[in-house]
Design a protein around this motif. Structure first.
Motif, PDB file in Angstrom:
ATOM      1  N   ILE A  87      16.972  73.913  89.159  1.00  0.00           N
ATOM      2  CA  ILE A  87      18.392  73.573  89.299  1.00  0.00           C
ATOM      3  C   ILE A  87      19.108  74.436  90.334  1.00  0.00           C
ATOM      4  O   ILE A  87      20.275  74.192  90.626  1.00  0.00           O
ATOM      5  N   GLY A  88      18.423  75.410  90.896  1.00  0.00           N
ATOM      6  CA  GLY A  88      19.024  76.214  91.955  1.00  0.00           C
ATOM      7  C   GLY A  88      19.994  77.244  91.421  1.00  0.00           C
ATOM      8  O   GLY A  88      20.362  77.254  90.248  1.00  0.00           O
ATOM      9  N   GLY A  89      20.409  78.134  92.303  1.00  0.00           N
ATOM     10  CA  GLY A  89      21.350  79.178  91.913  1.00  0.00           C
ATOM     11  C   GLY A  89      20.659  80.292  91.148  1.00  0.00           C
ATOM     12  O   GLY A  89      19.432  80.373  91.083  1.00  0.00           O
ATOM     13  N   GLU A  90      21.484  81.135  90.560  1.00  0.00           N
ATOM     14  CA  GLU A  90      20.954  82.280  89.805  1.00  0.00           C
ATOM     15  C   GLU A  90      20.361  81.783  88.491  1.00  0.00           C
ATOM     16  O   GLU A  90      21.041  81.139  87.682  1.00  0.00           O
ATOM     17  N   GLU A  91      19.084  82.054  88.278  1.00  0.00           N
ATOM     18  CA  GLU A  91      18.392  81.554  87.091  1.00  0.00           C
ATOM     19  C   GLU A  91      18.772  82.347  85.843  1.00  0.00           C
ATOM     20  O   GLU A  91      18.964  83.560  85.899  1.00  0.00           O
ATOM     21  N   TRP A  92      18.858  81.652  84.743  1.00  0.00           N
ATOM     22  CA  TRP A  92      19.011  82.276  83.436  1.00  0.00           C
ATOM     23  C   TRP A  92      17.619  82.639  82.945  1.00  0.00           C
ATOM     24  O   TRP A  92      16.665  81.889  83.164  1.00  0.00           O
ATOM     25  N   SER A  93      17.473  83.763  82.267  1.00  0.00           N
ATOM     26  CA  SER A  93      16.174  84.124  81.697  1.00  0.00           C
ATOM     27  C   SER A  93      16.320  84.300  80.192  1.00  0.00           C
ATOM     28  O   SER A  93      17.404  84.622  79.684  1.00  0.00           O
ATOM     29  N   ALA A  94      15.221  84.114  79.496  1.00  0.00           N
ATOM     30  CA  ALA A  94      15.234  84.229  78.038  1.00  0.00           C
ATOM     31  C   ALA A  94      15.660  85.625  77.595  1.00  0.00           C
ATOM     32  O   ALA A  94      16.213  85.793  76.507  1.00  0.00           O
ATOM     33  N   GLY A  95      15.438  86.620  78.450  1.00  0.00           N
ATOM     34  CA  GLY A  95      15.839  87.977  78.118  1.00  0.00           C
ATOM     35  C   GLY A  95      17.337  88.155  77.977  1.00  0.00           C
ATOM     36  O   GLY A  95      17.798  89.165  77.429  1.00  0.00           O
ATOM     37  N   GLU A  96      18.107  87.198  78.449  1.00  0.00           N
ATOM     38  CA  GLU A  96      19.566  87.272  78.316  1.00  0.00           C
ATOM     39  C   GLU A  96      20.035  86.879  76.920  1.00  0.00           C
ATOM     40  O   GLU A  96      21.183  87.137  76.551  1.00  0.00           O
ATOM     41  N   ALA A  97      19.150  86.232  76.165  1.00  0.00           N
ATOM     42  CA  ALA A  97      19.500  85.893  74.781  1.00  0.00           C
ATOM     43  C   ALA A  97      19.238  87.119  73.912  1.00  0.00           C
ATOM     44  O   ALA A  97      18.228  87.810  74.077  1.00  0.00           O
ATOM     45  N   SER A  98      20.141  87.386  72.987  1.00  0.00           N
ATOM     46  CA  SER A  98      19.953  88.535  72.099  1.00  0.00           C
ATOM     47  C   SER A  98      18.772  88.275  71.166  1.00  0.00           C
ATOM     48  O   SER A  98      18.334  87.142  70.980  1.00  0.00           O
ATOM     49  N   GLU A  99      18.290  89.348  70.566  1.00  0.00           N
ATOM     50  CA  GLU A  99      17.188  89.203  69.601  1.00  0.00           C
ATOM     51  C   GLU A  99      17.610  88.323  68.435  1.00  0.00           C
ATOM     52  O   GLU A  99      16.825  87.523  67.928  1.00  0.00           O
ATOM     53  N   VAL A 100      18.869  88.431  68.023  1.00  0.00           N
ATOM     54  CA  VAL A 100      19.385  87.598  66.923  1.00  0.00           C
ATOM     55  C   VAL A 100      19.332  86.125  67.311  1.00  0.00           C
ATOM     56  O   VAL A 100      18.874  85.278  66.534  1.00  0.00           O
ATOM     57  N   THR A 101      19.789  85.808  68.532  1.00  0.00           N
ATOM     58  CA  THR A 101      19.800  84.417  68.994  1.00  0.00           C
ATOM     59  C   THR A 101      18.374  83.878  69.121  1.00  0.00           C
ATOM     60  O   THR A 101      18.079  82.751  68.694  1.00  0.00           O
ATOM     61  N   TRP A 102      17.490  84.683  69.707  1.00  0.00           N
ATOM     62  CA  TRP A 102      16.098  84.243  69.906  1.00  0.00           C
ATOM     63  C   TRP A 102      15.394  84.052  68.552  1.00  0.00           C
ATOM     64  O   TRP A 102      14.663  83.092  68.348  1.00  0.00           O
ATOM     65  N   THR A 103      15.632  84.953  67.616  1.00  0.00           N
ATOM     66  CA  THR A 103      15.033  84.846  66.275  1.00  0.00           C
ATOM     67  C   THR A 103      15.539  83.592  65.575  1.00  0.00           C
ATOM     68  O   THR A 103      14.776  82.879  64.912  1.00  0.00           O
ATOM     69  N   ARG A 104      16.828  83.304  65.708  1.00  0.00           N
ATOM     70  CA  ARG A 104      17.407  82.103  65.107  1.00  0.00           C
ATOM     71  C   ARG A 104      16.736  80.846  65.681  1.00  0.00           C
ATOM     72  O   ARG A 104      16.422  79.907  64.954  1.00  0.00           O
ATOM     73  N   LEU A 105      16.503  80.862  67.010  1.00  0.00           N
ATOM     74  CA  LEU A 105      15.811  79.731  67.641  1.00  0.00           C
ATOM     75  C   LEU A 105      14.431  79.550  67.021  1.00  0.00           C
ATOM     76  O   LEU A 105      14.050  78.440  66.640  1.00  0.00           O
ATOM     77  N   PHE A 106      13.675  80.630  66.912  1.00  0.00           N
ATOM     78  CA  PHE A 106      12.320  80.548  66.382  1.00  0.00           C
ATOM     79  C   PHE A 106      12.275  80.055  64.947  1.00  0.00           C
ATOM     80  O   PHE A 106      11.350  79.347  64.559  1.00  0.00           O
ATOM     81  N   ARG A 107      13.264  80.431  64.169  1.00  0.00           N
ATOM     82  CA  ARG A 107      13.295  79.978  62.775  1.00  0.00           C
ATOM     83  C   ARG A 107      13.591  78.483  62.676  1.00  0.00           C
ATOM     84  O   ARG A 107      13.247  77.840  61.698  1.00  0.00           O
ATOM     85  N   GLY A 108      14.236  77.959  63.717  1.00  0.00           N
ATOM     86  CA  GLY A 108      14.671  76.560  63.660  1.00  0.00           C
ATOM     87  C   GLY A 108      13.750  75.553  64.318  1.00  0.00           C
ATOM     88  O   GLY A 108      14.011  74.352  64.247  1.00  0.00           O
ATOM     89  N   ILE A 109      12.659  76.005  64.987  1.00  0.00           N
ATOM     90  CA  ILE A 109      11.789  75.068  65.702  1.00  0.00           C
ATOM     91  C   ILE A 109      10.316  75.300  65.352  1.00  0.00           C
ATOM     92  O   ILE A 109       9.936  76.340  64.823  1.00  0.00           O
ATOM     93  N   VAL A 110       9.507  74.272  65.676  1.00  0.00           N
ATOM     94  CA  VAL A 110       8.062  74.332  65.488  1.00  0.00           C
ATOM     95  C   VAL A 110       7.424  73.846  66.782  1.00  0.00           C
ATOM     96  O   VAL A 110       7.874  72.847  67.364  1.00  0.00           O
ATOM     97  N   GLY A 111       6.379  74.545  67.235  1.00  0.00           N
ATOM     98  CA  GLY A 111       5.674  74.142  68.445  1.00  0.00           C
ATOM     99  C   GLY A 111       4.408  73.377  68.111  1.00  0.00           C
ATOM    100  O   GLY A 111       3.721  73.688  67.132  1.00  0.00           O
ATOM    101  N   PHE A 112       4.107  72.369  68.944  1.00  0.00           N
ATOM    102  CA  PHE A 112       2.919  71.543  68.720  1.00  0.00           C
ATOM    103  C   PHE A 112       2.182  71.332  70.037  1.00  0.00           C
ATOM    104  O   PHE A 112       2.770  71.409  71.119  1.00  0.00           O
ATOM    105  N   GLU A 113       0.900  71.008  69.917  1.00  0.00           N
ATOM    106  CA  GLU A 113       0.094  70.643  71.082  1.00  0.00           C
ATOM    107  C   GLU A 113      -0.725  69.414  70.733  1.00  0.00           C
ATOM    108  O   GLU A 113      -1.427  69.409  69.715  1.00  0.00           O
ATOM    109  N   LEU A 114      -0.601  68.396  71.565  1.00  0.00           N
ATOM    110  CA  LEU A 114      -1.376  67.165  71.392  1.00  0.00           C
ATOM    111  C   LEU A 114      -2.549  67.210  72.362  1.00  0.00           C
ATOM    112  O   LEU A 114      -2.345  67.342  73.573  1.00  0.00           O
ATOM    113  N   GLU A 115      -3.771  67.134  71.839  1.00  0.00           N
ATOM    114  CA  GLU A 115      -4.982  67.068  72.656  1.00  0.00           C
ATOM    115  C   GLU A 115      -5.193  65.600  73.004  1.00  0.00           C
ATOM    116  O   GLU A 115      -5.503  64.787  72.130  1.00  0.00           O
TER     117      GLU A 115
END
Length: 198
Positions: free
Chosen positions: A128-156
């Motif tokens: 998208i251009g411009g200054e990139e956002w990085s995951a490190g800008e999210a606080s540990e609280v925000t990142w932990t909340r994300l992880f509690r709310g999602i599940v990752g999957f892989e389809l072979e």
């Protein structure tokens, strides 16, 4: 998947490009409560698998691990007017590009999910251009909340079913007229694909 074999391809690089460029798709599964679909970002592993994540409370999440599911990616599409044909005694149609992938699903562990999220963020932030956002800008609280709310999957992927319906049944001059019509309608992506396929 369209039944006409003329609209098929075995070009795995094309499939990978479609997944990479679109980056978003749908996951389908029949659950005990009936058929369900989820919309999600997709990431190809490059070796025959596709990764995605869903909200933990999504209707599909508790049923995917170990199941055979279907993932679809929709590429460019456009209405085709009979006005672009030499013989107007015909009917309209629709040209489109789509990819269906069927296979077994496994649930990713926390490390795999974290790697997936960082890869998706980096890919799309870079586009998208411009200054990139990085995951490190999210606080540990925000990142932990994300992880509690999602599940990752892989389809072979066990079956790749592409449809590249790009007016292949028409003559080369007619196809160019159709492509020009699509360009004029702002459908440059499908016009480019039409010109690039034999």
């Amino acid at each position: 998947m369209h039944p006409n074999p003329q609209f098929r391809s075995q070009d795995r690089q094309l499939f990978e490009t479609l997944i990479d460029q679109i980056g978003f798709g749908m996951v389908f599964l029949t659950t005990p409560d009936g058929p369900r679909v989820a919309h999600t970002p997709l990431l190809s592993t490059g070796d025959g698998a596709v990764q995605f994540h869903l909200a933990r409370n999504n209707a599909l999440s508790p049923h995917l691990a170990g199941a055979t599911a279907l993932v679809t990616v929709n590429g460019p599409d456009a209405y085709v007017s009979p006005r672009w044909y030499a013989d107007r005694d015909t009917v309209p149609t629709w040209d489109y590009v789509a990819l269906e992938m069927e296979g077994r699903v496994r649930q990713m562990d926390a490390e795999g999910l974290e790697a997936f999220l960082h890869a998706v963020i980096a890919k799309h932030e870079g586009r998208i251009g411009g200054e990139e956002w990085s995951a490190g800008e999210a606080s540990e609280v925000t990142w932990t909340r994300l992880f509690r709310g999602i599940v990752g999957f892989e389809l072979e992927v066990e079956a790749w079913r592409p449809t590249l319906k790009l007016s292949q049944k028409k003559s080369a001059p007619e196809r160019e007229t159709i492509a020009a019509g699509q360009d004029a309608q702002g459908k440059g992506a499908i016009a480019t694909l039409m010109r690039g396929i034999a």
